[in-house]
Write a protein that holds these residues in place. Structure first.
Motif, short mmCIF file in Angstrom:
data_model
loop_
_atom_site.label_atom_id
_atom_site.label_comp_id
_atom_site.label_asym_id
_atom_site.label_seq_id
_atom_site.Cartn_x
_atom_site.Cartn_y
_atom_site.Cartn_z
N GLN A 139 0.60 -1.44 0.15
CA GLN A 139 -0.03 0.08 -0.06
C GLN A 139 1.22 1.70 -0.03
N ARG A 140 1.14 1.47 0.71
CA ARG A 140 2.96 2.54 1.12
C ARG A 140 3.16 2.23 -0.24
N THR A 141 3.67 1.69 -1.01
CA THR A 141 4.34 1.92 -2.36
C THR A 141 3.17 2.00 -3.47
N ARG A 142 2.21 1.79 -3.43
CA ARG A 142 1.12 2.61 -4.09
C ARG A 142 1.06 3.52 -4.24
N ASP A 143 1.13 4.15 -2.66
CA ASP A 143 1.35 5.49 -2.26
C ASP A 143 1.88 6.66 -3.11
N LEU A 144 3.11 6.00 -2.79
CA LEU A 144 4.75 6.26 -3.54
C LEU A 144 3.98 6.34 -5.21
N LEU A 145 4.72 5.58 -5.97
CA LEU A 145 3.98 5.71 -7.14
C LEU A 145 2.96 6.39 -7.97
N ALA A 146 1.90 5.95 -6.91
CA ALA A 146 0.90 7.34 -7.63
C ALA A 146 1.13 8.55 -7.44
N ARG A 147 2.45 9.14 -6.39
CA ARG A 147 2.64 10.44 -6.12
C ARG A 147 3.60 11.29 -7.24
N LEU A 148 3.52 10.18 -7.52
CA LEU A 148 4.98 10.23 -8.46
C LEU A 148 4.78 9.77 -9.84
N GLY A 149 3.06 9.94 -9.79
CA GLY A 149 2.04 9.69 -11.49
C GLY A 149 2.97 8.84 -11.62
N HIS A 150 2.80 7.77 -11.62
CA HIS A 150 3.31 6.21 -12.16
C HIS A 150 2.44 4.90 -11.30
N SER A 151 0.55 5.39 -11.07
CA SER A 151 0.74 4.22 -10.50
C SER A 151 -0.10 3.35 -11.39
N GLU A 152 0.17 3.23 -12.56
CA GLU A 152 0.70 1.70 -13.26
C GLU A 152 0.88 0.11 -12.97
N ILE A 153 2.30 0.97 -11.86
CA ILE A 153 3.31 0.37 -11.90
C ILE A 153 3.11 -0.57 -10.99
N PRO A 154 2.73 -2.12 -11.37
CA PRO A 154 2.03 -3.38 -9.57
C PRO A 154 3.46 -2.94 -8.63
N PRO A 155 3.44 -2.73 -7.30
CA PRO A 155 4.22 -3.16 -6.36
C PRO A 155 5.16 -4.43 -6.73
N GLY A 156 4.18 -5.49 -6.98
CA GLY A 156 4.80 -6.67 -7.35
C GLY A 156 5.16 -7.05 -8.07
N ARG A 157 5.44 -6.41 -9.30
CA ARG A 157 6.28 -6.72 -10.57
C ARG A 157 7.58 -6.77 -10.94
N LEU A 158 8.13 -7.71 -10.68
CA LEU A 158 9.68 -8.25 -10.76
C LEU A 158 10.27 -6.76 -11.63
N VAL A 159 11.66 -6.36 -10.88
CA VAL A 159 11.50 -4.93 -11.19
C VAL A 159 12.85 -5.45 -12.24
#
Length: 526
Positions: A139-159
């Motif tokens: 959830q914290r990851t989703r919040d950070l990515l949303a603030r960076l304008g990239h909510s489309e990146i799933p937290p569980g995706r391999l980098v």
């Protein structure tokens, strides 16, 4: 409200302390010596809270060493660092991070086999009594990515499955997961397209509006006009100018300070020795691509490159440009279509067949994909031509070194030795080593993906002249670049790629930057 909550939550117009006389960071007389090399020779730098301070200099000027001293990867031999009014000496990078200094390096230090969330919170995991709270972490990851304008990146995706641009977003989110007061960005726009750069600038402005200081390192001088407040210029390990106003200082003055001379930012023109435009048009294509497709990435690509011609592919990151080059080279197996070199078809998905036919690739990620960083200069030049130096299964190292030295001299690679590790060379000289490898192979087709990424303004001119001279010698060149000016200035013809399709083709002189941007955004000629 914590610093992290404020960093991306306040509006762009929030008051900034960038005009304050009190600097958050003072660096004075910083010296760093490596054996006989004095990498830093008395560097000074002041950075204020709430400002974007641009750090400029050619490769080898000391920028990377300075930020590694600041982030405690290196310890200074002399000089002082004052942080928030107090003299400090951080013993470890973790201590610098804890104090509020986060660094995002050009070569991202992410773990490909871990997820996005695991990378962001690596080393400061969200846990209770030693047990990871995966739901809270995601959830914290989703919040950070949303603030960076990239909510489309799933937290569980391999980098490792993300694009370079996506990986950079993850690296920025990781930096901001700490209580960051100073964010150091090393060439952050190098892998981003136009829209991604605009989003990066939005994030940076939000950070500075919340009082966060940003050190912004770039070779793209036009970016400092849009995002920078003040500029410091390094040359040969010393500060040659600091506190310059970013929007008022002429580009010519910045180039003079960085190089010690004036460099007119122009692309080489055809010489009397060049293949004439008429001869190029009349020649049979060296490279011919017909109906080439890679399922889910690009489709129905047709292109031709003749001897002596430079053809550019323009498009946004993710448009399929890089994948087209990699498929031609055989690093990806086409789902349909054909590639011919000198009239002969290449076997799909075979780099061996491509190299044997005379195709060479200088990849976008040259450090990870194009070079053996800890191997010698001569090994990197000869690695694709080992058969020339082998007899009865034994390598003739002397012949290898002599041949490599010829290319080091002819391409003006610096330093001149062939036995030191490629890792020690600047970006521009590393690119010359990649080109030397294919020249030794007598390549007929040269594929260049982002040929000046991470290369300073002086070395860029050298790379442009080298590419033009290769075309003039009869090599067919296909080049990809995120910089529209580079595509238009270097190429003879331009193909515009949008969402995996070639949407327009024209002679470079018939296009300008705004026209190309219209095409890559809209996808249809006007």
């Amino acid at each position: 409200m914590t610093t992290l909550d404020k960093q991306l939550g306040e509006p762009e117009g929030a008051p900034s302390s960038a005009g304050s006389d009190d600097a958050l960071l003072h660096m004075r007389g910083i010296v760093k010596q490596f054996a006989a090399v004095r990498a830093l020779d008395g560097v000074d730098l002041d950075v204020r809270a709430g400002e974007v301070h641009c750090l400029l200099g050619q490769n080898g000027a000391g920028k990377s060493t300075m930020i590694k001293v600041l982030s405690a990867s290196y310890q200074p031999d002399e000089g002082t660092v004052r942080w928030d009014g107090e003299e400090v000496r951080f013993s470890t990078p973790q201590a610098a991070i804890k104090a509020g200094i986060s660094t995002i390096y050009q070569e991202l230090d992410l773990v490909p086999g871990l997820t996005v969330a695991e990378n962001i919170y690596l080393g400061h995991e969200v846990s209770t009594a030693g047990f990871s709270r995966r739901g809270d972490t995601n959830q914290r990851t989703r919040d950070l990515l949303a603030r960076l304008g990239h909510s489309e990146i799933p937290p569980g995706r391999l980098v490792g499955d993300l694009s370079p641009a996506g990986q950079q977003v993850v690296s920025m989110a990781r930096a901001l997961s700490h209580d960051t007061r100073l964010l150091i960005l090393d060439e952050p726009s190098a892998v981003l397209d136009h829209g991604e750069v605009e989003n990066l600038f939005r994030v940076v402005r939000s950070l500075t509006a919340a009082g966060v200081a940003v050190i912004y390192i770039t070779h793209r001088l036009d970016e400092i006009r849009e995002i920078g407040d003040r500029i410091t210029v390094l040359k040969d390990g010393s500060t040659v100018a600091t506190g310059l106003p970013a929007r008022e200082t002429p580009t010519s003055e910045l180039i003079r300070l960085m190089t010690g001379r004036s460099i007119k930012y122009v692309f080489p023109e055809r010489t009397e020795q060049s293949v004439s435009a008429e001869d190029v048009a009349a020649a049979e294509p060296v490279l011919k691509v017909e109906d080439l497709s890679l399922a889910g990435v690009f489709s129905d690509v047709d292109l031709q490159v003749r001897p002596g011609e430079i053809v550019g592919l323009a498009g946004l990151v993710g448009s399929g440009r890089t994948e087209i080059l990699e498929t031609i080279y055989g690093a990806r197996r086409a789902s349909s279509g054909s590639v011919h070199v000198d009239g002969k078809p290449l076997r799909r998905g075979s780099t061996h067949a491509a190299v044997k036919a005379g195709v060479g690739l200088a990849p976008e990620e040259r450090k990870s994909q194009g070079l053996l960083l800890d191997q010698s200069v001569y090994t990197n030049i000869t690695v694709s031509s080992m058969g020339r130096f082998s007899k009865l299964g034994f390598l003739d190292r002397g012949a290898e070194k002599r041949r490599a030295h010829e290319y080091v001299e002819s391409l003006d690679v610096r330093p001149k030795g062939v036995e030191h590790a490629v890792r020690a060379l600047s970006g521009g000289n590393q690119q010359k080593i990649v080109l030397a490898r294919w020249l030794l192979r007598d390549c007929r087709v040269l594929l260049l993906d982002e040929p000046t990424r991470g290369v300073d303004v002086g070395a860029r001119s050298e790379i442009y002249k080298l590419v033009r001279s290769l075309a003039d010698s009869g090599i067919a060149v296909l080049v990809v670049s995120s910089e529209v000016e580079e595509v238009l200035g270097l190429a003879d013809r331009v193909l515009v790629v949008r969402e995996g399709r070639v949407v327009h083709e024209a002679v470079a002189t018939e296009l300008d930057e705004s026209r190309v941007l219209d095409l890559v955004m809209e996808g249809t000629p006007k």
